[in-house]
Design a protein around this motif. Structure first.
Motif, PDB file in Angstrom:
ATOM      1  N   ASP A 498       0.823  -1.203   0.000  1.00 18.73           N
ATOM      2  CA  ASP A 498       0.000   0.000   0.000  1.00 18.73           C
ATOM      3  C   ASP A 498       0.858   1.253   0.000  1.00 18.73           C
ATOM      4  N   ALA A 499       1.929   1.243   0.754  1.00 17.20           N
ATOM      5  CA  ALA A 499       2.773   2.432   0.902  1.00 17.20           C
ATOM      6  C   ALA A 499       3.403   2.856  -0.421  1.00 17.20           C
ATOM      7  N   SER A 500       3.610   1.916  -1.329  1.00 17.92           N
ATOM      8  CA  SER A 500       4.285   2.230  -2.587  1.00 17.92           C
ATOM      9  C   SER A 500       3.333   2.680  -3.681  1.00 17.92           C
ATOM     10  N   LEU A 501       2.040   2.679  -3.400  1.00 20.45           N
ATOM     11  CA  LEU A 501       1.050   2.998  -4.425  1.00 20.45           C
ATOM     12  C   LEU A 501       0.511   4.410  -4.251  1.00 20.45           C
ATOM     13  N   PHE A 502       0.101   5.000  -5.380  1.00 19.32           N
ATOM     14  CA  PHE A 502      -0.466   6.333  -5.367  1.00 19.32           C
ATOM     15  C   PHE A 502      -1.774   6.332  -6.164  1.00 19.32           C
ATOM     16  N   GLY A 503      -2.653   7.260  -5.783  1.00 28.64           N
ATOM     17  CA  GLY A 503      -3.856   7.483  -6.564  1.00 28.64           C
ATOM     18  C   GLY A 503      -4.718   6.259  -6.749  1.00 28.64           C
ATOM     19  N   ILE A 504      -5.246   6.096  -7.971  1.00 29.86           N
ATOM     20  CA  ILE A 504      -6.187   5.026  -8.277  1.00 29.86           C
ATOM     21  C   ILE A 504      -5.555   3.652  -8.112  1.00 29.86           C
ATOM     22  N   ASP A 505      -4.227   3.561  -8.176  1.00 31.22           N
ATOM     23  CA  ASP A 505      -3.561   2.274  -7.976  1.00 31.22           C
ATOM     24  C   ASP A 505      -3.871   1.678  -6.602  1.00 31.22           C
ATOM     25  N   LYS A 506      -4.274   2.536  -5.656  1.00 33.54           N
ATOM     26  CA  LYS A 506      -4.611   2.039  -4.320  1.00 33.54           C
ATOM     27  C   LYS A 506      -5.806   1.089  -4.344  1.00 33.54           C
ATOM     28  N   LEU A 507      -6.607   1.165  -5.404  1.00 36.10           N
ATOM     29  CA  LEU A 507      -7.769   0.288  -5.526  1.00 36.10           C
ATOM     30  C   LEU A 507      -7.378  -1.188  -5.556  1.00 36.10           C
ATOM     31  N   ARG A 508      -6.160  -1.474  -5.975  1.00 35.61           N
ATOM     32  CA  ARG A 508      -5.740  -2.868  -6.145  1.00 35.61           C
ATOM     33  C   ARG A 508      -5.520  -3.585  -4.822  1.00 35.61           C
ATOM     34  N   VAL A 509      -5.470  -2.833  -3.724  1.00 35.85           N
ATOM     35  CA  VAL A 509      -5.130  -3.418  -2.431  1.00 35.85           C
ATOM     36  C   VAL A 509      -6.396  -3.780  -1.663  1.00 35.85           C
ATOM     37  N   GLN A 510      -6.468  -5.016  -1.183  1.00 36.65           N
ATOM     38  CA  GLN A 510      -7.586  -5.432  -0.339  1.00 36.65           C
ATOM     39  C   GLN A 510      -7.290  -4.997   1.093  1.00 36.65           C
ATOM     40  N   ARG A 511      -8.187  -4.205   1.686  1.00 37.18           N
ATOM     41  CA  ARG A 511      -7.894  -3.541   2.949  1.00 37.18           C
ATOM     42  C   ARG A 511      -8.618  -4.128   4.152  1.00 37.18           C
ATOM     43  N   SER A 512      -9.617  -4.937   3.910  1.00 35.47           N
ATOM     44  CA  SER A 512     -10.351  -5.503   5.041  1.00 35.47           C
ATOM     45  C   SER A 512     -11.029  -6.794   4.596  1.00 35.47           C
ATOM     46  N   HIS A 519     -13.322   1.806   1.854  1.00 38.96           N
ATOM     47  CA  HIS A 519     -12.659   2.788   1.010  1.00 38.96           C
ATOM     48  C   HIS A 519     -11.159   2.748   1.281  1.00 38.96           C
ATOM     49  N   VAL A 520     -10.381   3.454   0.456  1.00 41.33           N
ATOM     50  CA  VAL A 520      -8.929   3.363   0.551  1.00 41.33           C
ATOM     51  C   VAL A 520      -8.385   3.924   1.865  1.00 41.33           C
ATOM     52  N   ASP A 521      -9.184   4.714   2.582  1.00 40.58           N
ATOM     53  CA  ASP A 521      -8.766   5.219   3.892  1.00 40.58           C
ATOM     54  C   ASP A 521      -9.402   4.425   5.026  1.00 40.58           C
TER      55      ASP A 521
END
Length: 612
Positions: A498-512, A519-521
């Motif tokens: 997650d730390a290496s991604l910016f913007g819309i690329d954050k969508l690729r990470v499963q967060r929960s 949401h990404v936050d």
């Protein structure tokens, strides 16, 4: 006694019928005309309200309009004079409309009403006019569960007011103070909506959804150059950077130079600049709302707060005000924009003009916002039979079990039940449902069902009694107007990815473990579902929880991008057939997509909806 409230001629026209102080019916014109944010006279919405009440227009005791056009005209003239000669083009554009129609709005309204009722104008009920922010304030306080509360209204502009503070006590609303045009938090937010390429009065919620992808790097610049924000939350805008007071656009060349170039063209690629602008203006908005909340609490000394006006739809700011502000509880009118002002105007007549007492309802007096048209199972069956549409009719419990199974199998379901919602949110009556545990569901529903931008988040509809198990929130949030964080116990460690991604690329990470509504936050715009107001939707989620252990569903509005939320079974079937939804549930009837007759893709249907 029956009172008809009307809002019209700006955006989100609507009608509401109040009988003896009880909200009987309310709907936006767009749901009937199929024109999103329809600003025209709400003839169809009025017809629905009269039909729901079983009366004619001649039976109405009072009709009330939601603002005062002569005062608004005064504001326009004074503004044009103040900016002359630079406002000449805007002046020449708007004046013919005012001189031909709006200036004599009383006559226009009476003509339109007489056409609905097929009665002579002289037989029409008395026509009253409320002030714009009075209508907003009444829509917030009178249906609220509070005997005494502060009321904060924030929007673009009414007649003159853009922010106003009121004290609600019993059946009275007392104005305290206001901030006046052109200094407007709503128009400031809309200026950034415009500059980032979204549609004003429609795309503000996109800007809010885009904000977590960016960093608030422009926050200080906004506060230094655009907004003189005082410690008490009052503010003034630097009008050198804006064009809305005298021109035909929201921002000007100075604004472009300040933020490094021209506005994004609509539908163009969203860049990091737009994400950072969204994050910045969202952070500024939250700061203004928090400061205003603290000031209002200190001045009025009340425990509760009511919110209305378009800015009150900013659920992220609402969530922060609830968590970080001084109030014990907050209640927001679900139709917080101009549509809800029709309701507020009608309630204002009942309580203040006619001086009828008010007894706060348990929960609130909005009936879950399920105030629109509904269709019986027999009416639905008649529609399906007339068109020879394959379907299966099931009893309630079998239906709920079947739908829960389909959802658990990652099927996307169109859900059409009971009275339609009033306001911009689908709340389990005209909804598209999915499994929040599915990592693929967010992109599938955005791109293949809704035909909208990939970054847009979805809301969880969660059993009210289980909300605190999954989210950092307790208490009701029935109208999707509070954003809260997912509980840490349900989050996943995203680490360096997650730390290496910016913007819309954050969508690729499963967060929960509920990725489709996170949401990404790590936030979610939550809807608590209550057995008392929507037992059918509550039961579906209960059965889904029994099967999966997850007491929530994805809930998004039943429409495609640019289309108003569906109103009738015909609307629902048409939308179902033109998207990649798997099943449609109309009342007790289940329609499987694979059983329907193949339909050629009708691009003309989609193109009739102007992109929002």
């Amino acid at each position: 006694m029956d009172i008809l409230g009307i809002s019209a001629f700006y955006h989100d026209s609507a009608a509401c019928l109040v009988r003896d102080g009880r909200i009987l019916a309310a709907a936006q014109e767009e749901r009937f005309s199929r024109k999103k944010h329809d600003a025209g006279f709400p003839a169809l919405a009025i017809r629905f309200c009269l039909q729901k009440a079983g009366i004619s227009l001649a039976d109405i005791d009072h009709i009330v309009f939601y603002d005062k056009p002569l005062i608004k005209f005064e504001r326009l003239l004074e503004t044009y004079l103040a900016y002359a000669p630079s406002g000449l083009r805007s002046f020449l554009t708007s004046m013919p409309v005012w001189l031909n129609e709006k200036l004599d709005l009383k006559r226009l309204l009476r003509q339109e009403l007489a056409a609905i009722g097929t009665i002579p104008e002289q037989k029409l009920p008395p026509l009253l006019f409320a002030e714009h922010h009075q209508s907003h304030a009444a829509s917030a306080f009178f249906p609220s569960p509070f005997e005494r509360a502060a009321v904060l209204c924030m929007d673009g502009v009414g007649e003159w007011a853009t922010t106003s503070v009121w004290l609600g006590e019993g059946n009275r609303l007392t104005p305290k103070w206001e901030i006046r045009f052109p200094h407007s938090l709503g128009l400031l937010y809309s200026a950034f909506t415009y500059f980032t390429g979204f549609k004003v009065n429609s795309g503000e919620y996109k800007l809010m959804g885009l904000a977590p992808y960016g960093e608030p790097i422009f926050k200080d610049l906004i506060l230094e150059r655009l907004l003189d924000l005082k410690e008490d939350g009052t503010f003034r805008l630097n009008m050198r950077y804006f064009n809305y007071a005298q021109g035909l656009t929201m921002t000007n060349r100075r604004f472009e130079r300040l933020f490094g170039g021209p506005r994004r063209r609509p539908e163009a690629e969203i860049t990091q600049r737009e994400m950072d602008l969204a994050a910045s203006i969202q952070a500024v908005t939250e700061e203004v709302v928090l400061r205003l909340g603290r000031t209002v609490h200190q001045e009025l000394g009340v425990a509760h707060l009511c919110l209305a006006g378009g800015v009150a739809l900013n659920c992220v700011a609402n969530g922060r005000l609830l968590r970080e502000g001084p109030f014990e509880s907050i209640w927001t009118q679900p139709a917080a924009g101009d549509a809800g002002a029709a309701l507020g105007a009608a309630l204002s007549v009942w309580h203040q003009y006619l001086d009828h007492p008010r007894i706060p309802a348990a929960g609130d007096a909005m009936h879950g916002a399920y105030l629109g048209p509904e269709f019986s199972d027999d009416e639905i069956a008649a529609f399906l039979d007339a068109s020879s549409i394959p379907n299966q009719r099931l009893d309630d419990e079998t239906l709920m079990t079947r739908v829960a199974e389909l959802l658990a199998d990652e099927k996307v379901i169109g859900w059409f039940q009971g009275p339609m919602e009033f306001g911009p949110r689908a709340l389990g009556a005209r909804s598209i449902l999915g499994d929040p545990r599915s990592p693929r569901m967010q992109s599938v529903m955005n791109l293949k069902i809704k035909y909208r931008e990939s970054f847009r988040p979805f809301a969880p509809a969660v059993l009210a009694e289980r909300v605190s198990d999954y989210f950092e929130h307790s208490g009701p949030s029935p109208y999707m107007l509070i954003t809260a964080a997912v509980q840490p116990s349900w989050r996943l460690d995203t680490g360096a990815d997650d730390a290496s991604l910016f913007g819309i690329d954050k969508l690729r990470v499963q967060r929960s473990q509920i990725p489709a509504v996170t949401h990404v936050d790590h936030s979610a715009r939550i809807q608590t579902v209550h057995r008392e107001t929507n037992p059918r939707f509550h039961r579906l989620i209960e059965i889904f929880a029994e099967r999966t252990g997850c007491p929530m569903l994805i809930n998004t509005s039943f429409n495609v991008r640019g289309e108003p939320i569906v109103c009738t079974p015909e609307d629902a079937f048409r939308c179902f057939m033109h998207t990649e939804m798997d099943y449609l549930v109309l009342g007790n009837h289940v329609l499987a997509k694979h059983e329907q007759r193949p339909t050629a893709r009708d691009d003309a249907w989609l193109s009739q909806f102007e992109l929002d």
